[in-house]
Design a protein around this motif. Structure first.
Motif, short mmCIF file in Angstrom:
data_model
loop_
_atom_site.label_atom_id
_atom_site.label_comp_id
_atom_site.label_asym_id
_atom_site.label_seq_id
_atom_site.Cartn_x
_atom_site.Cartn_y
_atom_site.Cartn_z
N ASP A 201 0.88 -1.31 -0.06
CA ASP A 201 0.07 -0.03 0.07
C ASP A 201 0.92 1.28 0.04
OD1 ASP A 201 -2.18 1.61 -0.33
OD2 ASP A 201 -3.04 1.23 1.87
N ALA A 218 -6.04 2.18 6.64
CA ALA A 218 -6.12 1.44 5.35
C ALA A 218 -4.74 0.67 5.12
CB ALA A 218 -6.29 2.53 4.52
N LEU B 2 -14.07 -0.45 7.70
CA LEU B 2 -14.98 0.76 7.17
C LEU B 2 -15.27 1.14 8.71
CD1 LEU B 2 -16.61 2.41 5.36
CD2 LEU B 2 -18.56 0.62 5.47
N GLN B 5 -12.86 3.29 9.80
CA GLN B 5 -12.56 4.55 9.06
C GLN B 5 -13.70 5.60 9.50
OE1 GLN B 5 -10.13 5.38 7.70
NE2 GLN B 5 -9.14 3.92 6.57
N LEU B 254 -12.82 8.86 4.14
CA LEU B 254 -13.04 7.49 3.31
C LEU B 254 -12.33 7.90 1.96
CD1 LEU B 254 -16.98 7.42 3.86
CD2 LEU B 254 -14.97 5.74 4.90
N SER B 255 -12.07 9.32 1.57
CA SER B 255 -11.43 9.53 0.25
C SER B 255 -10.09 8.81 0.44
CB SER B 255 -11.60 10.65 -0.08
OG SER B 255 -10.99 11.63 0.74
N ALA B 257 -9.16 6.58 2.27
CA ALA B 257 -8.99 5.17 2.52
C ALA B 257 -9.50 4.38 1.33
CB ALA B 257 -10.13 4.64 3.55
N TYR B 258 -10.42 4.92 0.48
CA TYR B 258 -10.91 4.02 -0.74
C TYR B 258 -10.69 4.63 -2.20
CZ TYR B 258 -13.27 1.46 2.97
OH TYR B 258 -13.60 0.97 4.12
N ILE B 259 -10.02 5.98 -2.16
CA ILE B 259 -9.87 6.63 -3.32
C ILE B 259 -8.59 7.08 -3.78
CG2 ILE B 259 -10.72 8.24 -5.23
CD1 ILE B 259 -13.32 8.47 -3.64
#
Lengths: 375, 292
Positions: A201, A218, B2, B5, B254-255, B257-259
């Protein structure tokens, strides 16, 4: 009136001869001014303060004769650039016009990339002591650095960690808006690839961020064996702290930004176990380092860090150049280019044809509030 | 993951909310953007830090710094806004004087505390963690969230159910009518500044504690986000500011973490832009520019 002026003339002669006599040495009567730029305040203030301390101590040691300049008068014109690139540019312009024979600094690689070309254009020789990014010495044929680049340190460090911990996977978190931390990223990702360590990552942050939990959550999900931190000290401390808070159990490592006692002081227990590749080890006994550490600690109440040591080593290198007859920019440039390994507080130092330094690296681990050699 | 986050987003949003409600309160009552709000936010954090450094218990330091922040707000109104109000200077001139006030406060803070980032004494903060399933939460984060929610609750109660709240709402709705009905306008405005600045100060102290970092730049970092939040929520709407703040916290987290972590702010501001295109008055704004 006449009697008076004769008296003054006599006084002047006595004074002048006593100075010449007192100074002695092959370079006596020569005056050399070296311009130094460092970020004593602002976000890079932790590094620049160490550098400032080193030149103060070097000034004391010059007066006390502990650093030999062959009888010349060497002064360091030290200026704070306040972690402000515009200020750095102003100071470089000052040093190109005020008779400085050499420029030392600036503190950050990102500042150097903006400011060094100005000095190069005016044929002012540069000795960088803390610019470890790529592409520093290639800016001009008289741009040198006594700081080991991370490209030199990181591969050795990863080999050691891999051996000790069987590292198979790694994640990288780095600041994508700073030259220094971007270089960290480039070098670590290239070295990790060369070592066949899987990068699971990559996350970024911006200068001044304080919350890294989203990135670290993450990353933690992917359970890497190692997190590489490409950050300056303030962010690095928060990343290490928040990684521990979120329960990350793997190992942490990072670039030069972490290599300062200040990191240990600020991170506290969260810093324990962090591995850093360093250009300087406090416990080294070569090149007068033991005495340097003692005098520095006595004067400033804390031991020198890598940035102080590299700055002090620069003073030693400059003194050697003056002993070798250098008084102007061109002479400094040619002396550095041909310098035989010189014993400094960093150990033996010389410059390669790329004008990068040739010196030893130390791989250190934070343990119980101190840097110790990593085994 | 999730859940973790979302929790990260909630903790982030709580402090944004505390900052934004003070910001939007002054806008709601006076129709002016107080750009010195971020400077008071920063000053309060430094005051609390200095008190804690002197050995004052953290709870007391927090309370005292809130009072200081509130009084600074009142002073700010007296010096930067009241003279302009008396001369009916409109809304743009106070904006400029608030920028001036912010710069002065920054300068004072730099003079007193220096340019470097500061930390609370290490023994003053709890580093305990609480594990709920796969969720890891710092005890300190929970305390901060609780304080933020409590302060928001108190504000909501004061505005809705007290005489002061009624005065504030009356002044916000129509200053002249309120004066005719016997509301002491200047006193109400002073109290509004006190409450708004104390809340902004609370946000500064809490964010300083949460990340154990107090710096001159901390106000500038949150200022633009705070402005975006109150526009998103509907200028002057306290509920809107709270919801906007939690939304921003969640979108940011979230951006990352996921984008893409590099585009965090671009994504967050992009989402806000989309919402405003669909609802130009903001989430809870009744009119394009002003609602109480």
């Amino acid at each position: 009136m006449r009697v008076k002026s004769v008296f003054y003339a006599a006084l002047l002669m006595v004074f002048a001869s006593s100075v010449a006599y007192g100074a002695g040495g092959p370079m006596s009567g020569k005056t050399i001014k070296v311009g130094v730029i460092a970020d004593v305040t602002g976000s890079a203030g932790a590094y620049g303060t160490s550098q400032k301390n080193a030149y103060e101590l070097a000034g004391d040691d010059l007066k006390a004769g502990l650093i030999d300049v062959g009888g010349a008068t060497l002064t360091f014109d030290f200026q704070d650039s306040a972690t402000d690139p515009a200020q750095v540019v102003n100071l470089v312009q000052k040093f190109t016009t005020d008779g400085s024979a050499l420029m030392i600094g600036p503190t950050l690689s990102s500042e150097a990339k903006k400011a060094d070309p100005i000095a190069v254009g005016k044929n002012l020789t540069i000795l960088a002591t803390s610019n470890t990014a790529q592409g520093i010495t290639t800016m001009g044929s008289c741009v040198f650095r006594d700081s080991l680049s991370e490209e030199q340190v990181v591969p050795q460090m990863l080999v050691k960690m891999e051996k000790a911990w069987k590292v198979r996977t790694a994640a990288i978190i780095y600041g994508d808006d700073d030259q220094f931390t971007k270089t960290d990223f480039d070098i670590f990702s290239a070295s990790l690839k060369a070592d066949n360590i899987d990068v699971v990552d990559i996350k970024t942050f911006h200068k001044g961020d304080v919350d890294f939990k989203a990135q670290l959550t993450a990353i933690g999900e992917k359970k890497p064996d190692l997190i590489v931190i490409g950050a300056l000290i303030e962010e690095a401390v928060k990343i290490a702290t928040q990684a521990k808070q979120l329960g990350f159990k793997g190992h942490l490592t990072g670039g030069n930004g972490l290599n300062s006692p200040k990191f240990i002081e600020l991170a506290g227990p969260a810093g324990d176990g962090v591995i850093v590749g360093a250009a300087y080890y406090l416990g080294d006994t070569r090149g007068g380092n033991k005495a340097f550490v003692e005098r520095y600690t006595k004067k400033f109440g804390k031991p020198p860090d890598q940035f102080a040591a590299q700055a002090y080593a620069a003073a030693q290198v400059v003194a050697a150049a003056i002993r070798g007859g250098a008084t102007n920019s061109g002479q400094f440039c040619s002396f550095f280019g041909n310098m035989k390994p010189l014993m400094t507080v960093l150990g033996p130092v010389s410059f390669m044809s790329s004008r990068d330094v040739r010196a030893d690296s130390a791989i250190l681990e934070v343990s119980k509030g101190a840097f110790v050699p990593f085994k | 993951m999730l859940i973790q986050q979302l929790a990260n987003g909630v903790f982030l949003g709580a402090v944004y909310a505390l900052f934004a409600i003070g910001y939007t309160l002054i806008f709601g009552v006076l129709d002016i953007l107080n750009l010195a709000h971020a400077a008071i936010f920063m000053l309060a954090a430094f005051v609390a830090l200095s008190l804690a450094g002197l050995g004052v218990p953290l709870v007391l330091a927090f309370a005292l710094a809130l009072v200081v922040a509130g009084l600074l707000g009142v002073l700010l109104d007296r010096v930067a806004f009241a003279p302009l109000r008396r001369r009916n200077a409109g809304t743009l001139v106070p904006l400029i004087s608030s920028i001036g006030a912010a710069i002065i406060m920054q300068g004072v803070a730099r003079g007193i505390w220096g340019p470097d980032e500061r930390r609370f004494p290490s023994n003053a903060l709890s580093t305990a963690e609480i594990h709920i399933g796969s969720l890891t939460v710092g005890a300190l984060d929970l305390v901060i969230l609780a304080i933020a929610l409590a302060l928001m609750g108190v504000l909501s109660y004061v505005l809705r159910s007290t005489a002061l709240g009624r005065s504030i709402r009356a002044v916000a709705a129509d200053r002249v009518a309120a004066a005719l009905l016997g509301v002491d306008i200047e006193r109400t405005i002073a109290l509004t500044f006190f409450i708004a600045s104390a809340l902004g100060g609370a946000a500064g102290i809490l964010i300083g504690l949460q990340y154990n970092s107090v710096s001159l730049e901390m106000g500038a970092r949150i200022e633009l986000k705070g402005l975006a939040i109150i526009i998103l929520g509907g200028m002057g709407s306290v509920t809107g500011a709270v919801i906007g703040a939690f939304l921003l916290g969640a979108v940011e987290t979230l951006s990352v973490a996921y984008i893409s972590s590099s585009y965090r702010d671009a994504i967050a501001f992009g989402v806000m832009f989309l919402i405003l295109v669909l609802r130009p008055t903001g989430l809870f704004g009744k009119r394009a520019l002003r609602a109480a």
